[in-house]
Design a protein around this motif. Structure first.
Motif, PDB file in Angstrom:
ATOM      1  N   LEU A 123       0.857  -1.177   0.000  1.00 49.09           N
ATOM      2  CA  LEU A 123       0.000   0.000   0.000  1.00 49.09           C
ATOM      3  C   LEU A 123       0.890   1.223   0.000  1.00 49.09           C
ATOM      4  O   LEU A 123       1.851   1.296   0.764  1.00 49.09           O
ATOM      5  N   SER A 124       0.593   2.184  -0.845  1.00 48.97           N
ATOM      6  CA  SER A 124       1.450   3.362  -0.992  1.00 48.97           C
ATOM      7  C   SER A 124       1.235   4.352   0.148  1.00 48.97           C
ATOM      8  O   SER A 124       0.091   4.715   0.464  1.00 48.97           O
ATOM      9  N   LEU A 125       2.322   4.756   0.765  1.00 51.63           N
ATOM     10  CA  LEU A 125       2.273   5.803   1.774  1.00 51.63           C
ATOM     11  C   LEU A 125       2.100   7.159   1.108  1.00 51.63           C
ATOM     12  O   LEU A 125       2.527   7.353  -0.033  1.00 51.63           O
ATOM     13  N   PRO A 126       1.480   8.136   1.787  1.00 52.92           N
ATOM     14  CA  PRO A 126       0.961   8.025   3.160  1.00 52.92           C
ATOM     15  C   PRO A 126      -0.398   7.339   3.206  1.00 52.92           C
ATOM     16  O   PRO A 126      -1.171   7.406   2.244  1.00 52.92           O
ATOM     17  N   VAL A 127      -0.663   6.660   4.337  1.00 53.15           N
ATOM     18  CA  VAL A 127      -1.953   6.017   4.583  1.00 53.15           C
ATOM     19  C   VAL A 127      -2.500   6.583   5.892  1.00 53.15           C
ATOM     20  O   VAL A 127      -1.881   6.423   6.939  1.00 53.15           O
ATOM     21  N   SER A 128      -3.629   7.226   5.830  1.00 53.65           N
ATOM     22  CA  SER A 128      -4.223   7.793   7.037  1.00 53.65           C
ATOM     23  C   SER A 128      -4.879   6.690   7.858  1.00 53.65           C
ATOM     24  O   SER A 128      -5.284   5.653   7.316  1.00 53.65           O
ATOM     25  N   PRO A 129      -5.006   6.882   9.176  1.00 57.39           N
ATOM     26  CA  PRO A 129      -5.719   5.901  10.002  1.00 57.39           C
ATOM     27  C   PRO A 129      -7.132   5.647   9.503  1.00 57.39           C
ATOM     28  O   PRO A 129      -7.617   4.516   9.540  1.00 57.39           O
ATOM     29  N   GLU A 130      -7.789   6.691   9.024  1.00 60.74           N
ATOM     30  CA  GLU A 130      -9.154   6.542   8.516  1.00 60.74           C
ATOM     31  C   GLU A 130      -9.185   5.663   7.272  1.00 60.74           C
ATOM     32  O   GLU A 130     -10.049   4.793   7.130  1.00 60.74           O
ATOM     33  N   ALA A 131      -8.221   5.872   6.362  1.00 65.65           N
ATOM     34  CA  ALA A 131      -8.152   5.060   5.142  1.00 65.65           C
ATOM     35  C   ALA A 131      -7.835   3.610   5.486  1.00 65.65           C
ATOM     36  O   ALA A 131      -8.383   2.686   4.871  1.00 65.65           O
ATOM     37  N   LEU A 132      -6.964   3.401   6.468  1.00 69.77           N
ATOM     38  CA  LEU A 132      -6.640   2.039   6.884  1.00 69.77           C
ATOM     39  C   LEU A 132      -7.873   1.366   7.482  1.00 69.77           C
ATOM     40  O   LEU A 132      -8.125   0.179   7.233  1.00 69.77           O
ATOM     41  N   ALA A 133      -8.660   2.110   8.250  1.00 68.94           N
ATOM     42  CA  ALA A 133      -9.879   1.551   8.843  1.00 68.94           C
ATOM     43  C   ALA A 133     -10.876   1.137   7.760  1.00 68.94           C
ATOM     44  O   ALA A 133     -11.530   0.099   7.872  1.00 68.94           O
ATOM     45  N   ILE A 134     -11.007   1.951   6.714  1.00 72.05           N
ATOM     46  CA  ILE A 134     -11.922   1.616   5.621  1.00 72.05           C
ATOM     47  C   ILE A 134     -11.472   0.330   4.928  1.00 72.05           C
ATOM     48  O   ILE A 134     -12.277  -0.578   4.678  1.00 72.05           O
ATOM     49  N   ARG A 135     -10.198   0.240   4.626  1.00 74.80           N
ATOM     50  CA  ARG A 135      -9.684  -0.958   3.955  1.00 74.80           C
ATOM     51  C   ARG A 135      -9.829  -2.180   4.862  1.00 74.80           C
ATOM     52  O   ARG A 135     -10.183  -3.267   4.407  1.00 74.80           O
ATOM     53  N   THR A 136      -9.554  -1.986   6.144  1.00 73.15           N
ATOM     54  CA  THR A 136      -9.690  -3.087   7.094  1.00 73.15           C
ATOM     55  C   THR A 136     -11.142  -3.517   7.211  1.00 73.15           C
ATOM     56  O   THR A 136     -11.441  -4.710   7.343  1.00 73.15           O
ATOM     57  N   GLY A 137     -12.064  -2.552   7.157  1.00 74.53           N
ATOM     58  CA  GLY A 137     -13.479  -2.884   7.218  1.00 74.53           C
ATOM     59  C   GLY A 137     -13.893  -3.790   6.084  1.00 74.53           C
ATOM     60  O   GLY A 137     -14.653  -4.748   6.280  1.00 74.53           O
ATOM     61  N   ARG A 138     -13.411  -3.515   4.882  1.00 77.38           N
ATOM     62  CA  ARG A 138     -13.716  -4.381   3.737  1.00 77.38           C
ATOM     63  C   ARG A 138     -13.196  -5.794   3.991  1.00 77.38           C
ATOM     64  O   ARG A 138     -13.873  -6.790   3.729  1.00 77.38           O
ATOM     65  N   TRP A 139     -11.970  -5.872   4.516  1.00 77.43           N
ATOM     66  CA  TRP A 139     -11.358  -7.172   4.785  1.00 77.43           C
ATOM     67  C   TRP A 139     -12.121  -7.922   5.876  1.00 77.43           C
ATOM     68  O   TRP A 139     -12.377  -9.125   5.755  1.00 77.43           O
ATOM     69  N   VAL A 140     -12.509  -7.218   6.944  1.00 79.47           N
ATOM     70  CA  VAL A 140     -13.250  -7.842   8.043  1.00 79.47           C
ATOM     71  C   VAL A 140     -14.553  -8.439   7.534  1.00 79.47           C
ATOM     72  O   VAL A 140     -14.879  -9.598   7.832  1.00 79.47           O
ATOM     73  N   LEU A 141     -15.312  -7.665   6.772  1.00 77.46           N
ATOM     74  CA  LEU A 141     -16.598  -8.148   6.276  1.00 77.46           C
ATOM     75  C   LEU A 141     -16.421  -9.334   5.329  1.00 77.46           C
ATOM     76  O   LEU A 141     -17.205 -10.287   5.360  1.00 77.46           O
ATOM     77  N   ALA A 142     -15.387  -9.290   4.489  1.00 79.41           N
ATOM     78  CA  ALA A 142     -15.131 -10.402   3.567  1.00 79.41           C
ATOM     79  C   ALA A 142     -14.741 -11.657   4.338  1.00 79.41           C
ATOM     80  O   ALA A 142     -15.207 -12.765   4.030  1.00 79.41           O
ATOM     81  N   ARG A 143     -13.891 -11.519   5.366  1.00 77.25           N
ATOM     82  CA  ARG A 143     -13.475 -12.663   6.177  1.00 77.25           C
ATOM     83  C   ARG A 143     -14.657 -13.264   6.913  1.00 77.25           C
ATOM     84  O   ARG A 143     -14.826 -14.485   6.982  1.00 77.25           O
ATOM     85  N   GLN A 144     -15.484 -12.407   7.489  1.00 80.62           N
ATOM     86  CA  GLN A 144     -16.639 -12.907   8.237  1.00 80.62           C
ATOM     87  C   GLN A 144     -17.616 -13.630   7.321  1.00 80.62           C
ATOM     88  O   GLN A 144     -18.188 -14.658   7.709  1.00 80.62           O
TER      89      GLN A 144
END
Length: 230
Positions: free
Chosen positions: A196-217
């Motif tokens: 992932l290309s820097l810079p990455v904001s905490p908010e952007a990381l949370a959005i990407r993580t949210g997609r991953w969480v929902l897909a995993r679940q």
């Protein structure tokens, strides 16, 4: 993204503000989740966003939020509170390890990920050695690391994990400002690592993580359903 659709009087839809209140997040967070397709949304002919009630409830349950009292017409189409508790009893939190030298950024990321409640368990490390310790104690489901770390840098850490065959069961995101050519000149990254290309904001990381969480679940839910049918 949202599209223009007609909404009849019986449609169970929420405004973005109602969704934000239900999920305990800011209005801007809900708007970002809609744009990132974490929450589906439609637009009324007048241009206002409307979010399906069931989609908001599904996300609320994945974040560990209690079911709320709702009108009977809506509750009839929503999972019961007992079912929500049963859902959480069988779903373990997804473990995430964040690695970066900047402790303020780590703290901001942990704060941003709190919206997912009991769905995730987050640990941090500010150098490669501590990260290896965290991973050695229990391999995470997701490892997010910058490559510029004190002592053992991220490339060395990931190479060590690959040598120990510890990367196979986890998703790995490497945050870097270097080009693929520059990384290759330094020895390269293991093939399963996503950059992932820097810079990455905490908010952007949370959005990407949210997609991953929902897909995993969703994947784990499908597996459990198949096992029950055997």
């Amino acid at each position: 993204m949202s599209q223009v659709i007609p909404l009849g009087p019986a449609s169970r839809m929420l405004t973005t503000r109602e969704a934000a209140t239900r999920l305990g997040v800011s209005l801007r967070t809900v708007q970002l989740w809609v744009e990132a397709s974490i929450l589906p949304a439609a637009r009324t002919p007048g241009g206002h966003r409307r979010i399906p009630y069931n989609a908001v409830e599904a996300l609320a349950m994945s974040m560990g939020l209690e079911s709320l009292g709702v009108p009977a017409a809506i509750a009839a189409n929503a999972p019961s509170q007992a079912a929500a508790h049963a859902h959480h009893a069988e779903v373990r939190p997804l473990r995430i390890v964040l690695v970066a030298q900047e402790r303020a950024w780590l703290a901001a990321c942990v704060s941003a990920l709190e919206v997912f409640g009991q769905s995730v368990a987050v640990e941090t490390a500010d150098n490669g050695y501590v990260a290896l310790l965290r991973i050695g104690q229990e391999p995470p489901d997701l490892l997010v690391t910058t490559l510029e770390l004190p002592g053992m840098d991220g490339l060395q850490m990931l190479s060590t994990l690959e040598t120990c065959e510890s990367l196979g069961g986890m998703r790995v995101w490497a945050l870097t400002s270097e080009t693929p050519e520059q990384l290759s000149a330094r020895g390269g990254l293991p093939p399963m690592v996503e950059t992932l290309s820097l810079p990455v904001s905490p908010e952007a990381l949370a959005i990407r993580t949210g997609r991953w969480v929902l897909a995993r679940q969703a994947t784990e839910h499908s597996i459990r359903q198949e096992l029950r049918q055997e």
